[in-house]
Design a protein around this motif. Structure first.
Motif, PDB file in Angstrom:
ATOM      1  N   ALA A  14      29.066 -29.859 -13.283  1.00  0.00           N
ATOM      2  CA  ALA A  14      28.592 -29.173 -14.483  1.00  0.00           C
ATOM      3  C   ALA A  14      27.344 -28.308 -14.077  1.00  0.00           C
ATOM      4  CB  ALA A  14      28.205 -30.148 -15.289  1.00  0.00           C
ATOM      5  N   ASP A  15      26.317 -28.847 -13.045  1.00  0.00           N
ATOM      6  CA  ASP A  15      24.980 -28.142 -12.697  1.00  0.00           C
ATOM      7  C   ASP A  15      25.364 -26.887 -12.192  1.00  0.00           C
ATOM      8  OD1 ASP A  15      22.272 -28.317 -12.818  1.00  0.00           O
ATOM      9  OD2 ASP A  15      22.642 -28.559 -10.337  1.00  0.00           O
ATOM     10  N   ASP A  16      26.622 -26.910 -11.195  1.00  0.00           N
ATOM     11  CA  ASP A  16      26.994 -25.685 -10.509  1.00  0.00           C
ATOM     12  C   ASP A  16      27.328 -24.620 -11.493  1.00  0.00           C
ATOM     13  OD1 ASP A  16      26.509 -26.980  -8.230  1.00  0.00           O
ATOM     14  OD2 ASP A  16      28.694 -27.285  -7.651  1.00  0.00           O
ATOM     15  N   LYS A  17      27.510 -25.034 -12.559  1.00  0.00           N
ATOM     16  CA  LYS A  17      27.944 -23.872 -13.638  1.00  0.00           C
ATOM     17  C   LYS A  17      26.962 -23.722 -14.721  1.00  0.00           C
ATOM     18  CE  LYS A  17      31.811 -22.675 -11.705  1.00  0.00           C
ATOM     19  NZ  LYS A  17      32.075 -21.288 -11.187  1.00  0.00           N
ATOM     20  N   ARG A  18      25.653 -24.013 -14.194  1.00  0.00           N
ATOM     21  CA  ARG A  18      24.556 -23.949 -15.057  1.00  0.00           C
ATOM     22  C   ARG A  18      24.699 -24.557 -16.618  1.00  0.00           C
ATOM     23  NH1 ARG A  18      21.327 -20.570 -12.413  1.00  0.00           N
ATOM     24  NH2 ARG A  18      22.493 -19.075 -10.874  1.00  0.00           N
ATOM     25  N   ALA A  19      25.342 -25.729 -16.326  1.00  0.00           N
ATOM     26  CA  ALA A  19      25.263 -26.607 -17.881  1.00  0.00           C
ATOM     27  C   ALA A  19      23.782 -27.115 -17.898  1.00  0.00           C
ATOM     28  CB  ALA A  19      26.042 -27.792 -17.590  1.00  0.00           C
ATOM     29  N   GLU A  20      23.465 -27.252 -19.240  1.00  0.00           N
ATOM     30  CA  GLU A  20      22.135 -27.485 -19.711  1.00  0.00           C
ATOM     31  C   GLU A  20      21.911 -28.835 -20.182  1.00  0.00           C
ATOM     32  OE1 GLU A  20      19.988 -24.719 -21.871  1.00  0.00           O
ATOM     33  OE2 GLU A  20      20.678 -23.095 -20.564  1.00  0.00           O
ATOM     34  N   ASP A  21      20.734 -29.527 -20.008  1.00  0.00           N
ATOM     35  CA  ASP A  21      20.649 -30.670 -20.584  1.00  0.00           C
ATOM     36  C   ASP A  21      21.633 -31.913 -20.093  1.00  0.00           C
ATOM     37  OD1 ASP A  21      18.127 -30.151 -21.628  1.00  0.00           O
ATOM     38  OD2 ASP A  21      18.988 -29.316 -23.197  1.00  0.00           O
ATOM     39  N   ILE A  22      22.066 -32.025 -18.983  1.00  0.00           N
ATOM     40  CA  ILE A  22      22.977 -32.871 -18.465  1.00  0.00           C
ATOM     41  C   ILE A  22      22.429 -34.359 -18.704  1.00  0.00           C
ATOM     42  CG2 ILE A  22      24.450 -33.882 -16.714  1.00  0.00           C
ATOM     43  CD1 ILE A  22      24.167 -30.937 -15.389  1.00  0.00           C
ATOM     44  N   LEU A  23      23.271 -35.077 -19.354  1.00  0.00           N
ATOM     45  CA  LEU A  23      22.955 -36.484 -19.705  1.00  0.00           C
ATOM     46  C   LEU A  23      24.039 -37.402 -19.404  1.00  0.00           C
ATOM     47  CD1 LEU A  23      20.749 -38.362 -21.125  1.00  0.00           C
ATOM     48  CD2 LEU A  23      21.797 -37.983 -23.080  1.00  0.00           C
ATOM     49  N   VAL A  24      23.717 -38.643 -18.575  1.00  0.00           N
ATOM     50  CA  VAL A  24      24.777 -39.761 -18.287  1.00  0.00           C
ATOM     51  C   VAL A  24      24.191 -40.959 -19.046  1.00  0.00           C
ATOM     52  CG1 VAL A  24      25.866 -40.851 -16.533  1.00  0.00           C
ATOM     53  CG2 VAL A  24      25.236 -38.552 -16.042  1.00  0.00           C
ATOM     54  N   LEU A  25      25.155 -41.411 -20.011  1.00  0.00           N
ATOM     55  CA  LEU A  25      24.739 -42.570 -20.623  1.00  0.00           C
ATOM     56  C   LEU A  25      25.847 -43.689 -19.905  1.00  0.00           C
ATOM     57  CD1 LEU A  25      24.884 -41.417 -24.446  1.00  0.00           C
ATOM     58  CD2 LEU A  25      22.930 -41.884 -22.852  1.00  0.00           C
ATOM     59  N   ASN A  26      25.330 -44.676 -19.732  1.00  0.00           N
ATOM     60  CA  ASN A  26      25.933 -46.176 -19.426  1.00  0.00           C
ATOM     61  C   ASN A  26      26.579 -46.791 -20.796  1.00  0.00           C
ATOM     62  OD1 ASN A  26      26.763 -48.565 -18.298  1.00  0.00           O
ATOM     63  ND2 ASN A  26      25.297 -48.550 -16.429  1.00  0.00           N
ATOM     64  N   MET A  27      27.752 -46.638 -20.704  1.00  0.00           N
ATOM     65  CA  MET A  27      28.587 -47.277 -21.753  1.00  0.00           C
ATOM     66  C   MET A  27      29.108 -48.686 -21.598  1.00  0.00           C
ATOM     67  SD  MET A  27      27.843 -44.883 -23.974  1.00  0.00           S
ATOM     68  CE  MET A  27      28.799 -45.086 -25.272  1.00  0.00           C
ATOM     69  N   LYS A  28      28.852 -49.242 -20.541  1.00  0.00           N
ATOM     70  CA  LYS A  28      29.271 -50.493 -20.078  1.00  0.00           C
ATOM     71  C   LYS A  28      28.873 -51.595 -21.253  1.00  0.00           C
ATOM     72  CE  LYS A  28      30.007 -49.976 -15.330  1.00  0.00           C
ATOM     73  NZ  LYS A  28      29.521 -49.996 -13.945  1.00  0.00           N
ATOM     74  N   GLY A  29      29.661 -52.235 -21.913  1.00  0.00           N
ATOM     75  CA  GLY A  29      29.293 -53.403 -22.749  1.00  0.00           C
ATOM     76  C   GLY A  29      29.162 -52.554 -24.137  1.00  0.00           C
ATOM     77  N   ILE A  30      29.153 -51.406 -24.343  1.00  0.00           N
ATOM     78  CA  ILE A  30      28.888 -50.561 -25.613  1.00  0.00           C
ATOM     79  C   ILE A  30      30.122 -49.917 -26.296  1.00  0.00           C
ATOM     80  CG2 ILE A  30      27.525 -48.720 -26.719  1.00  0.00           C
ATOM     81  CD1 ILE A  30      25.342 -49.351 -24.682  1.00  0.00           C
ATOM     82  N   SER A  31      30.890 -49.518 -25.254  1.00  0.00           N
ATOM     83  CA  SER A  31      32.052 -48.878 -25.716  1.00  0.00           C
ATOM     84  C   SER A  31      33.331 -49.201 -24.814  1.00  0.00           C
ATOM     85  CB  SER A  31      31.926 -47.209 -25.534  1.00  0.00           C
ATOM     86  OG  SER A  31      33.208 -46.552 -25.504  1.00  0.00           O
ATOM     87  N   LEU A  32      34.478 -49.189 -25.631  1.00  0.00           N
ATOM     88  CA  LEU A  32      35.672 -50.017 -24.957  1.00  0.00           C
ATOM     89  C   LEU A  32      36.565 -48.580 -24.331  1.00  0.00           C
ATOM     90  CD1 LEU A  32      36.945 -52.527 -27.820  1.00  0.00           C
ATOM     91  CD2 LEU A  32      35.708 -52.831 -25.736  1.00  0.00           C
ATOM     92  N   VAL A  33      35.906 -47.293 -24.740  1.00  0.00           N
ATOM     93  CA  VAL A  33      36.676 -46.278 -24.241  1.00  0.00           C
ATOM     94  C   VAL A  33      36.422 -45.971 -22.747  1.00  0.00           C
ATOM     95  CG1 VAL A  33      36.773 -43.754 -24.892  1.00  0.00           C
ATOM     96  CG2 VAL A  33      36.595 -45.375 -26.590  1.00  0.00           C
ATOM     97  N   SER A  34      35.240 -45.968 -22.293  1.00  0.00           N
ATOM     98  CA  SER A  34      34.860 -45.614 -21.143  1.00  0.00           C
ATOM     99  C   SER A  34      33.578 -46.277 -20.671  1.00  0.00           C
ATOM    100  CB  SER A  34      34.552 -44.012 -21.013  1.00  0.00           C
ATOM    101  OG  SER A  34      33.410 -43.663 -21.437  1.00  0.00           O
ATOM    102  N   ASP A  35      33.489 -46.413 -19.102  1.00  0.00           N
ATOM    103  CA  ASP A  35      32.077 -46.845 -18.647  1.00  0.00           C
ATOM    104  C   ASP A  35      30.726 -45.784 -18.867  1.00  0.00           C
ATOM    105  OD1 ASP A  35      33.230 -49.379 -18.084  1.00  0.00           O
ATOM    106  OD2 ASP A  35      33.642 -48.918 -16.150  1.00  0.00           O
ATOM    107  N   TYR A  36      31.212 -44.571 -18.831  1.00  0.00           N
ATOM    108  CA  TYR A  36      30.336 -43.441 -18.909  1.00  0.00           C
ATOM    109  C   TYR A  36      30.382 -42.491 -19.504  1.00  0.00           C
ATOM    110  CZ  TYR A  36      28.360 -46.260 -14.829  1.00  0.00           C
ATOM    111  OH  TYR A  36      27.853 -46.959 -14.039  1.00  0.00           O
ATOM    112  N   PHE A  37      29.708 -41.837 -20.514  1.00  0.00           N
ATOM    113  CA  PHE A  37      29.705 -40.745 -20.942  1.00  0.00           C
ATOM    114  C   PHE A  37      28.687 -39.737 -20.206  1.00  0.00           C
ATOM    115  CE2 PHE A  37      30.560 -41.619 -25.793  1.00  0.00           C
ATOM    116  CZ  PHE A  37      31.889 -42.194 -25.361  1.00  0.00           C
TER     117      PHE A  37
END
Length: 114
Positions: A14-37
């Motif tokens: 994402a950074d290589d393509k100049r994405a802005e405001d990259i944010l990683v959320l730890n979803m463990k224990g919060i979402s059943l869909v995935s561990d990270y967004f």
């Protein structure tokens, strides 16, 4: 630790393509869909597509299967499901509207090298 490698690869892509405001959320224990967004945005339809394409290609190079990729043609909000990691690539205007950071405000932010 393979999950961490995927996170770092997706963020770097994402950074290589100049994405802005990259944010990683730890979803463990919060979402059943995935561990990270991963949430980021681009400033044009073409940039949003380029970011999503790069993430998809780099994940596949690591041997991951993209379970689902939605919204690519419209390029307003592209969702890339890579299993334990789900990437949300927004167009700048849509990111503010949907405000996933606020929606998932309980999730701790994860530091991933950029």
């Amino acid at each position: 630790m393979k999950e961490r490698q995927l996170l770092e690869t997706a963020v770097k892509a994402a950074d290589d393509k100049r994405a802005e405001d990259i944010l990683v959320l730890n979803m463990k224990g919060i979402s059943l869909v995935s561990d990270y967004f991963i949430i980021c945005h681009g400033n044009s339809d073409r940039q949003v597509q380029a970011i999503a394409r790069e993430i998809k290609e780099k994940a596949e190079e690591l041997g991951y299967t993209i379970k689902r990729m939605e919204g690519f043609e419209e390029a307003r909000w592209i969702l890339i499901d890579i299993g334990d990691v789900v990437v949300h690539v927004f167009h700048r205007d849509e990111r503010g509207y949907y405000n996933l950071e606020r929606l998932w405000g309980d999730a701790p932010q994860e530091r991933v090298g950029q």
